[in-house]
Design an enzyme around this catalytic site. Structure first.
Site, PDB file in Angstrom:
ATOM      1  N   SER A  85       0.833  -1.203   0.000  1.00  0.00           N
ATOM      2  CA  SER A  85       0.000   0.000   0.000  1.00  0.00           C
ATOM      3  C   SER A  85       0.876   1.265   0.000  1.00  0.00           C
ATOM      4  O   SER A  85       1.770   1.394  -0.840  1.00  0.00           O
ATOM      5  CB  SER A  85      -0.944  -0.034   1.201  1.00  0.00           C
ATOM      6  OG  SER A  85      -1.963   0.932   1.061  1.00  0.00           O
ATOM      7  N   ASP A  87      -5.534  -3.078  -3.180  1.00  0.00           N
ATOM      8  CA  ASP A  87      -4.504  -2.768  -2.186  1.00  0.00           C
ATOM      9  C   ASP A  87      -3.789  -4.008  -1.648  1.00  0.00           C
ATOM     10  O   ASP A  87      -4.425  -4.977  -1.228  1.00  0.00           O
ATOM     11  CB  ASP A  87      -5.174  -2.021  -1.033  1.00  0.00           C
ATOM     12  CG  ASP A  87      -4.188  -1.299  -0.145  1.00  0.00           C
ATOM     13  OD1 ASP A  87      -3.465  -1.976   0.593  1.00  0.00           O
ATOM     14  OD2 ASP A  87      -4.138  -0.057  -0.214  1.00  0.00           O
TER      15      ASP A  87
END
Length: 767
Positions: A79, A317
């Site tokens: 992320s 993500d």
């Protein structure tokens, strides 16, 4: 001087808008790596905190006699940490500057820039009924903004929060293609900056690993007893890059790196999922080509590409399933080159320990509501799962290492007595020539096999199995084989090995190994040679630590052992092999024996043995008699040690003996300036970790604290690499930290213009 490397494997967590804070930390990591390179090259260091890091290394060398080099050779991220990891790795490999990214983070990581143009309110009247929600969240007495934002910036945050709340709902507010363009801009800005030399020495590879979640997943076949085969859906993906230590230091094309950064940061609900088509559109608007597109997609999305649907992959993500990517970083530790003493650290950046990314509903004392329960179960709890399992795995590895050391120490008297009996004490007075080393080694190995009795066949078959499985893994990697193909390679290679007769009963017995087995080990047993030299290196380290004076001959022997070890470690690297070996690996199912021969010929282990003997013999002749005897006893006695310890080594499936220590960089670990952790220092933790997107003042605050916290922890970690029993003079470390803080404040004050009161506070707190 005693030379030592502090190698950092950096693990970067997700943190949404705290990416800006992490940029400040990774900027200091980059500056420390630059300072270390310049220091060892005898070049002047840059000003600012880099000059302080150079002074730190100089002080360590002057005060302790340890010449320490700091390297960052593994970067893993998820992320927001994945984005910072991509940029940092590119700067290390290419020699480019991270400086251009700071302005981009401060200017562009803003909600008004990130919101998709199609999602923005069309007018002040758009969703006017939602405005009270924003004002309630931002303007109530004693609320978040009143408590955390300086009075002069409150209006900015309130206004942006109002626009954000009135943006489109039930679709991600932030734009994916715009985000991709920002990442391309950032990489282009780095490329346009003046580049220096790479920050790793030649031959030292850099690995970048980024986690991604495949939303739809891809089928994975698994073999069972009953039913024989099942199919499960795998959602975890790992995008990896390596410069292989080559002179070109090339990690990947700019679109490749942008792909990884954008995919890993597709935070659910905030950004739309990432697809290849999004990157294609962004590149088309720039009139920019993507060289190697098909090869890249085939490498990072092999199952999708195999059936022609790589463009249809939907990626979100990476922190959804792997917010703390220790696993990929640990995998990358295998087969690292070693040319001097190494202190390996796993350093992870956690910007908000103990603080969840998203909080819905009441506090800990209340039952969670409907939405809080669903969201927590599906997203927040998996994302915030603690790293205990990772630390347990690392600690188990360290326990094994300690156990090995105790076993070796316990049986050393008997092993040395066996070598004394075999050769006689007088042979240690002879000059060890390469020819003598080879003959002594063969005699010692034969004696160890015969004296081990029934333990030897078990050891021999275990070693044979390990060699064959390593070869299967090497062939499968070179052939880029999927799971099914690897199983076919395994069956074919084992069939070829069994056909030679070396795996049959009697080939390995209490009387030793047959000639065919010995020949196979001579051609393929790379692991034994590596373990033997590491054993010698550990023994030399023990001799050094027990000595009250510095002996150049002992240092020379240690360097020679590392030089010999490097010859073997190079032959573990995937990129060591040329096209002919790769072609043989691709045909391994049909021609397994030819693949084994191709790898053996490329490695040429008997020839490397001769080169290693030349290096070691030359170093041994310079040692005093007592030290020479100790090193020779370890070298020649290693077969005895290996028979005793290999079963436990294989239980952990690694040949490494060096412990891995874990260090954290987090606000809670930094108290030299201000105590209180993230709550007392960071603004980005507000609004469920989206806070820094709402104000430049927030971003400037977090970026500055990232640099300060990074400098504090990196100085601590560097000093902690000193050998046991060696320490810095009192007060030196604290003084260097203050110098680093002052250098950072002086450098950033002209640029960070919205947080002038913070600089005044920090001036007083630093002193």
């Amino acid at each position: 001087m005693r030379e030592k490397e502090l190698r950092l494997a950096l693990v970067c967590y997700g943190g949404i808008s705290l990416a800006v804070y992490m940029h400040g930390i990774t900027l200091e990591v980059w500056r420390l790596a630059r300072a270390s390179r310049a220091f060892h090259a005898g070049e002047p260091c840059a000003d600012g905190s880099e000059a302080v890091y150079c002074e730190l290394l100089e002080t360590i060398e002057r005060e302790t006699g340890v010449r320490l080099r700091v390297l960052v050779d593994i970067v893993a991220g998820a992320s927001a940490g994945g984005i910072n990891g991509v940029f940092l790795a590119q700067a290390i490999a290419s020699g480019q500057s991270l400086e251009p990214l700071t302005d981009l983070w401060l200017e562009k990581a803003d909600v008004d820039v990130l919101v998709d143009p199609d999602a923005r309110p069309l007018s002040r009247a758009t969703k006017m009924w939602a405005t009270p929600i924003a004002w309630w969240a931002a303007g109530k007495r004693g609320g978040t903004i009143e408590r955390t934002v300086d009075e002069e910036t409150r209006e900015e945050v309130r206004t942006k929060l109002s626009r954000f709340v009135r943006a489109r709902w039930f679709a991600p507010p932030f734009g994916g293609e715009g985000f991709t363009s920002l990442l391309l801009d950032a990489l282009d800005a780095m490329s346009a900056s003046p580049a220096g030399p790479p920050l790793l020495p030649p031959g030292q590879p850099l690995d970048l690993l980024v986690t991604v979640t495949d939303f739809h997943g891809h089928p994975q076949r698994l073999e069972l007893h009953s039913p024989r085969e099942i199919v499960e859906t795998e959602h975890r993906l790992k995008i990896s890059f390596s410069d292989h230590g080559d002179a070109s230091r090339w990690l990947g094309d700019t679109p490749d790196l942008a792909f990884a950064a954008r995919a890993t940061a597709s935070f659910p609900g905030a950004f739309p999922p990432f697809t290849v088509a999004e990157l294609d559109r962004a590149l088309d608007k720039r009139g920019r080509a993507w060289p190697g597109r098909e090869d890249f997609l085939a490498r990072v999305l092999p199952r999708h590409a195999a059936i022609g649907v790589a463009e249809d992959a939907v990626l979100i993500d990476g922190s959804v399933l792997a917010n703390a990517p220790f696993g990929p970083a640990l995998e990358a530790l295998k087969d690292r080159p070693a040319r001097r003493e190494v202190d390996r650290r796993m350093v992870y950046i956690d910007p908000k320990p103990g603080v969840r990314s998203i909080r819905i509903g009441g506090g800990k004392g209340e039952l969670p509501g409907f939405f809080a329960t669903i969201f927590g179960a599906l997203s927040d709890i998996p994302r915030e799962q603690p790293i205990g399992d990772n630390l347990d795995a690392i600690e188990a590895r360290s326990r094994r290492i300690r156990r090995m050391s105790k076993i070796v120490e316990a049986i050393r008297p008997e092993v040395e007595a066996a070598i004394d009996s075999l050769f006689g004490r007088t042979f240690f007075l002879d000059s060890p020539t390469p020819g003598r080393l080879a003959n002594w080694r063969a005699k010692a190995q034969d004696a160890a096999a015969r004296q081990s009795g029934f333990a030897y066949p078990a050891y021999g078959h275990l070693k044979l199995s390990g060699i064959v499985e390593d070869m299967v893994g090497q062939i499968a990697t070179l052939a880029r084989a999927d799971r099914n193909r690897q199983d076919a390679i395994r069956r074919a290679v084992w069939a070829a090995v069994r056909a030679t007769g070396i795996a049959h009963n009697g080939a390995l017995s209490a009387n030793g190994a047959s000639d065919a087995v010995v020949a196979f080990f001579r051609d393929h047993d790379l692991g034994f040679r590596i373990r033997r030299l590491r054993s010698v290196i550990r023994r030399i380290a023990e001799i050094e630590q027990a000595s009250s004076t510095v002996n150049p001959a002992i240092q020379g022997a240690r360097d020679a052992a590392y030089a010999a070890l490097a010859l073997y470690l190079d032959r573990q690297m995937d990129d060591f092999f040329g096209n002919a070996v790769v072609a043989a690996a691709q045909d391994a199912v049909e021609q397994p024996a030819a693949a084994l021969v191709a790898i053996a010929d490329a490695r040429d282990l008997p020839g490397i043995d001769q080169r290693a003997d030349d290096v070691i013999a030359a170093a041994l002749t310079t040692l005093p008699k007592a030290e020479r005897r100790a090193v020779l006893l370890t070298y020649l006695g290693f077969p005895f040690y290996d028979i005793a310890t290999l079963p436990l080594l294989h239980a952990e499936d690694t040949d490494e003996f060096n412990a891995v220590l874990v260090d954290r960089i987090a606000p809670d670990d930094c108290s030299a300036i201000r105590e209180g952790g993230a709550e007392a220092t960071l603004k980005g933790i507000q609004f469920n970790s989206f806070g820094a997107f709402f104000s430049r003042a927030y971003r400037e605050n977090d970026y500055l604290w990232g640099r300060l916290h990074g400098a504090e922890r990196l100085i601590d970690i560097t000093v902690s690499a000193l050998p046991a029993g060696i320490s810095m003079p009192p007060g030196v470390v604290a003084t260097l930290k203050k110098q680093a803080f002052r250098a950072i404040l002086a450098r950033e004050r002209p640029r960070l213009t919205t947080i002038e009161p913070l600089f005044d506070q920090l001036d007083r707190e630093v002193g």
